[in-house]
Design an enzyme around this catalytic site. Structure first.
Site, PDB file in Angstrom:
ATOM      1  N   SER A   1      -0.901   0.910   6.104  1.00  0.00           N
ATOM      2  CA  SER A   1      -1.202   0.032   7.229  1.00  0.00           C
ATOM      3  C   SER A   1      -2.214  -1.013   6.793  1.00  0.00           C
ATOM      4  O   SER A   1      -3.032  -0.765   5.904  1.00  0.00           O
ATOM      5  CB  SER A   1      -1.757   0.846   8.412  1.00  0.00           C
ATOM      6  N   ASP A   2      -2.130  -2.170   7.409  1.00  0.00           N
ATOM      7  CA  ASP A   2      -3.107  -3.221   7.120  1.00  0.00           C
ATOM      8  C   ASP A   2      -3.262  -4.091   8.354  1.00  0.00           C
ATOM      9  O   ASP A   2      -2.350  -4.198   9.180  1.00  0.00           O
ATOM     10  CB  ASP A   2      -2.680  -4.081   5.934  1.00  0.00           C
ATOM     11  N   GLN A   3      -4.425  -4.704   8.472  1.00  0.00           N
ATOM     12  CA  GLN A   3      -4.738  -5.506   9.645  1.00  0.00           C
ATOM     13  C   GLN A   3      -5.344  -6.841   9.219  1.00  0.00           C
ATOM     14  O   GLN A   3      -6.201  -6.891   8.334  1.00  0.00           O
ATOM     15  CB  GLN A   3      -5.724  -4.758  10.540  1.00  0.00           C
TER      16      GLN A   3
ATOM     17  N   LYS B   1       0.832  -1.205   0.000  1.00  0.00           N
ATOM     18  CA  LYS B   1       0.000   0.000   0.000  1.00  0.00           C
ATOM     19  C   LYS B   1       0.870   1.259   0.000  1.00  0.00           C
ATOM     20  O   LYS B   1       0.616   2.206  -0.758  1.00  0.00           O
ATOM     21  CB  LYS B   1      -0.932   0.006   1.218  1.00  0.00           C
TER      22      LYS B   1
END
Length: 202
Positions: free
Chosen positions: A75-77, A59
């Site tokens: 950011s990623d979760q 990203k």
């Protein structure tokens, strides 16, 4: 991490998430958002940490390539249930899927691998990391689940809840060092990286 002060033209949040925008707004910085267009499907990852870190990196990278002198934040979760970090819990997208997710989460420990990637291509700076948080769900009835989904509409949230909203009512316990990790972006870590780059906070 040693000081790595840079000259930058902008700060870009590589996200369209309103929750991540709200988190960034806490810092009082001038920034803008550009939504990255990437395929978020797993590519053979066998642990949630690996998937979250790859997606956060990609990203930030795709936006940084077009804005090499900007500080780009991705950011990623990825959510997963206890003892099953290889089984990823995605966004439900439909009410039916949200009901199924919350029924499966009922009484369980659900873990969140939240990755952060900060990149500044002109200087060659890149830092990608993952933080963890987990919640213990209380035993939920179908009526509670249906009422919660109707009220909070968590259809675009991994795990089918919004901890910053009514989702807090679903838990017995929240465990972790930084609650913003659960919300989708580990802000304590982000603040440390930004200070390291020479950005004054507060």
């Amino acid at each position: 991490m040693t000081d790595f002060k840079i000259q930058y033209s902008d700060i870009i949040l590589a996200s369209s998430s309103q929750t991540r925008k709200d988190l960034m707004n806490r810092l009082g910085l001038n920034y803008h958002c550009i939504s990255p267009d990437i395929d978020e499907s797993p590519r053979g990852e066998i642990h949630a940490d690996d998937l979250a870190m790859r997606l956060a990196f990609e990203k930030a990278q795709i936006i940084a390539k077009d804005h090499p002198n900007a500080i780009v934040i991705g950011s990623d979760q990825v959510a997963w249930r206890e003892h099953a970090p290889q089984v990823f819990i995605g966004k439900p997208l439909t009410v039916e899927n949200a009901v199924r997710q919350l029924q499966a989460n009922s009484g369980q420990n659900v873990y969140f691998s939240t990755a952060l990637s900060v990149q500044h291509l002109t200087s060659g700076f890149e830092c990608t990391l993952v933080e963890h948080y987990h919640v213990k769900f209380r035993e939920l009835t179908l009526e509670e689940i249906q009422r919660y989904i109707e009220m909070d509409q968590p259809l675009h949230c991994a795990g089918s809840f919004k901890c910053e909203s009514l989702g807090i009512s679903l838990f017995e316990q929240m465990i972790g060092q930084d609650q913003t990790t659960l919300m989708g972006m580990p802000m304590i870590q982000l603040c440390g990286i930004l200070r390291n780059l020479g950005i004054k906070l507060p």
